[in-house]
Motif scaffolding. Structure first.
Motif, short mmCIF file in Angstrom:
data_model
loop_
_atom_site.label_atom_id
_atom_site.label_comp_id
_atom_site.label_asym_id
_atom_site.label_seq_id
_atom_site.Cartn_x
_atom_site.Cartn_y
_atom_site.Cartn_z
N LEU A 22 4.54 6.12 -7.95
CA LEU A 22 3.14 6.32 -8.29
C LEU A 22 2.71 5.49 -9.48
O LEU A 22 1.56 5.06 -9.56
CB LEU A 22 2.87 7.81 -8.56
N ARG A 23 3.62 5.24 -10.40
CA ARG A 23 3.27 4.45 -11.58
C ARG A 23 3.19 2.97 -11.27
O ARG A 23 2.47 2.23 -11.93
CB ARG A 23 4.27 4.70 -12.70
N ARG A 24 3.90 2.49 -10.27
CA ARG A 24 3.91 1.05 -10.02
C ARG A 24 3.21 0.63 -8.73
O ARG A 24 3.31 -0.52 -8.34
CB ARG A 24 5.34 0.52 -10.02
N ASP A 25 2.47 1.53 -8.10
CA ASP A 25 1.83 1.16 -6.84
C ASP A 25 0.57 0.34 -7.04
O ASP A 25 0.05 -0.25 -6.11
CB ASP A 25 1.53 2.39 -5.99
N GLY A 26 0.01 0.28 -8.25
CA GLY A 26 -1.14 -0.55 -8.53
C GLY A 26 -2.47 0.11 -8.23
O GLY A 26 -3.52 -0.47 -8.48
N HIS A 27 -2.47 1.29 -7.69
CA HIS A 27 -3.72 1.97 -7.37
C HIS A 27 -4.17 2.74 -8.59
O HIS A 27 -3.51 3.64 -9.08
CB HIS A 27 -3.52 2.92 -6.19
N ARG A 28 -5.32 2.36 -9.11
CA ARG A 28 -5.86 3.03 -10.29
C ARG A 28 -7.30 3.44 -10.02
O ARG A 28 -7.97 2.86 -9.17
CB ARG A 28 -5.87 2.08 -11.50
N ARG A 29 -7.79 4.40 -10.76
CA ARG A 29 -9.20 4.76 -10.66
C ARG A 29 -10.03 3.64 -11.25
O ARG A 29 -9.79 3.20 -12.37
CB ARG A 29 -9.47 6.05 -11.41
N VAL A 30 -10.99 3.17 -10.49
CA VAL A 30 -11.85 2.08 -10.93
C VAL A 30 -13.29 2.59 -10.89
O VAL A 30 -13.72 3.15 -9.88
CB VAL A 30 -11.70 0.86 -10.01
#
Length: 53
Positions: A22-30
């Motif tokens: 989850l920390r390295r998947d690159g999906h962040r709230r934008v």
């Protein structure tokens, strides 16, 4: 007893692997870029005689 220890070890490994992925998947709230959103309202396309909920 060995089965319980193996199950606990497997569960711990799964929790750690999930956190790492989850920390390295690159999906962040934008935040939404409102300049790219169409400026039409759903009620602008509404037809008379229809009930919209």
């Amino acid at each position: 007893m060995i089965l319980i220890i193996a199950l606990i070890a497997l569960a711990m490994w799964a929790i750690v692997a999930t956190v790492i992925e989850l920390r390295r998947d690159g999906h962040r709230r934008v935040p939404t870029d409102w300049t790219r959103v169409a400026e039409r309202d759903a009620l602008d396309r509404a037809e008379t005689g229809h009930v919209y909920r």
